[in-house]
Design an enzyme around this catalytic site. Structure first.
Site, PDB file in Angstrom:
ATOM      1  N   PHE A 153       1.621   6.166   6.607  1.00 10.78           N
ATOM      2  CA  PHE A 153       2.083   4.812   6.904  1.00 10.78           C
ATOM      3  C   PHE A 153       1.673   3.917   5.738  1.00 10.78           C
ATOM      4  O   PHE A 153       0.493   3.611   5.552  1.00 10.78           O
ATOM      5  CB  PHE A 153       1.494   4.260   8.201  1.00 10.78           C
ATOM      6  N   ASP A 238      -3.979   4.644  -1.288  1.00 15.18           N
ATOM      7  CA  ASP A 238      -3.659   3.488  -0.458  1.00 15.18           C
ATOM      8  C   ASP A 238      -4.863   3.205   0.427  1.00 15.18           C
ATOM      9  O   ASP A 238      -5.057   3.838   1.471  1.00 15.18           O
ATOM     10  CB  ASP A 238      -2.414   3.786   0.385  1.00 15.18           C
ATOM     11  N   LYS A 267      -5.011  -6.308   3.251  1.00 12.66           N
ATOM     12  CA  LYS A 267      -5.630  -6.640   4.532  1.00 12.66           C
ATOM     13  C   LYS A 267      -6.959  -7.381   4.366  1.00 12.66           C
ATOM     14  O   LYS A 267      -6.975  -8.586   4.238  1.00 12.66           O
ATOM     15  CB  LYS A 267      -5.754  -5.395   5.401  1.00 12.66           C
TER      16      LYS A 267
END
Length: 415
Positions: A153, A238, A267
């Site tokens: 994801f 990531d 984030k």
């Protein structure tokens, strides 16, 4: 401590019901949120529009690593709000340089390419890898490929869903972007076999968050590093969810002593205040980006840079990383005690856990609804799995209470 009798599902005529109805009427249904309407937050606690208080154990998918309203982060934002918020990159601003310098230093890299959202940063890393492949590796034009893992994801843009293996993310959004090869996650032999002369990068999550906090086998990240070094391929990590303290180290890759060629961050970098993301790498990699080849109106804006810099400063001491590591051991022990008592498997690293529930008892969504009724906010994924990611500022007694509520939910479901 919040107790179960202070909570309950929305009742007809409540403020909660009004806001839920309004949102469902006026917004596109790209999410299916739990029926709670949050109005304020402080630290690990949030309060809804009806005055109920909840322990936030999702933390904005790790965007709120430092909790709600961290005083140093809000102070940085408030000070910058009064000074300058946006210039565009057509001009310099006095917050961008210090932020990029210190973020690069934290990552042990040279340069930072600032963006806004995590998906933007992933797209940027893909563009950088392709450009690097053509200019530095000598790959033939338009032949570059990137190896990715199944179950990944990385975001929801058209290019990113092109290499997703989640049918919900993909279905109905083709035609898809070419140039990606998918291999099983955790299988370094399959990854090595997929490398050819056109491979420019391997893009991986060191821990797959959306997949249910899936942790690869020991030695996997080092094997990926070795393959990439040997084959002259960029290793892109990531770390949008896993990085910046969540797993008990600054980056999840640190657990194996591995340094990728490129970090993709987001984030928590925005402190839960503004969207901030970044691609962080060496001169020889990010040096392929030149004026006009990539950009963002809001990327690197003064407000984002001020907050991002404050986040980097919080991480420099190692306090939050150590806190996540220590409390993570406590979390693992408490959750493993639930195995065989409603939980069939537990995976955790630092303050991040995925718990697979016995599907005969309930779905992950049902578990999260029952936790909501007890004052705990969590998120389900893939049917019978729930994820816990409390802010790194959580106290040990609050962590214990969270686990107790989950235990009670499972015990009641088991009869």
């Amino acid at each position: 401590m919040t107790t179960a009798d202070t909570h309950g599902m929305p009742h007809p005529g409540t403020t909660t019901q009004h806001h839920v109805s309004l949102a469902e009427t006026a917004t596109a249904r790209n999410y299916q949120p739990l029926p709670v309407v949050l109005a304020s937050g402080q630290g690990v606690w949030v309060t809804d529009v009806d005055g109920r208080r909840y322990l936030d154990c999702l933390a904005g998918y790790s965007a709120l690593n430092f909790g709600h309203g961290h005083p140093r982060l809000t102070a940085a934002a408030q000070e910058q709000l009064a000074r300058l918020t946006l210039t565009s990159r057509a001009f310099h601003n006095d917050r961008l340089g210090p932020f990029c310098r210190d973020l690069a230093d934290l990552a042990g890299m040279d340069l930072v390419l600032p963006m806004n959202t995590g998906a933007e940063a992933v797209e940027t890393a893909i563009k950088v890898a392709r450009k690097w492949g053509y200019e530095r590796k000598g790959v033939a034009p338009d032949r570059a490929t990137v190896i990715v893992a199944d179950g990944n994801f990385h975001g929801r843009t058209t290019t990113i869903v092109s290499f997703s293996t989640d049918p919900v993310a993909r279905d109905g959004f083709g035609p898809f972007t070419p140039g990606f090869r998918t291999v099983p996650y955790g299988d370094s032999a399959a990854l090595e076999a997929a490398v050819d002369e056109n491979t420019v990068a391997v893009l991986l999550e060191p821990i797959q968050g959306e997949g249910g906090v899936l942790i690869p086998p020991p030695g996997y990240l080092q094997a990926v590093r070795d393959v990439c070094s040997r084959e002259n391929v960029l290793f892109i990590a990531d770390e949008i969810q896993s990085g910046l303290g969540r797993t008990g180290t600054t980056f999840a890759c640190d657990a194996e002593g591995v340094t990728p060629d490129v970090y993709v961050l987001g984030k928590a970098l925005g402190g839960g205040i503004v969207p901030v993301s970044a691609v962080v790498s060496r001169h020889d990699v990010l040096g392929v980006i030149r004026p006009g080849s990539h950009g963002s109106t809001f990327g690197g804006n003064p407000l984002a840079a001020a907050v991002g810099h404050a986040v980097v400063e919080l991480l420099r001491s190692g306090e939050y990383q150590a806190r996540a590591a220590a409390l993570g051991e406590r979390l693992r022990a408490r959750l493993e005690d639930l195995t065989g008592r409603g939980a069939v498997a537990v995976r955790s690293r630092g303050l991040w856990a995925g718990i697979d529930l016995d599907p005969a008892l309930m779905t992950g969504r049902e578990a999260c609804m029952r936790l909501l009724d007890r004052g705990v906010l969590a998120k389900d994924t893939h049917g019978s799995t729930i994820r816990l990611a409390p802010p790194l500022v959580i106290e040990s007694d609050q962590l214990d209470w969270m686990c107790e509520q989950l235990g009670e939910v499972l015990a009641q479901a088991g009869g």
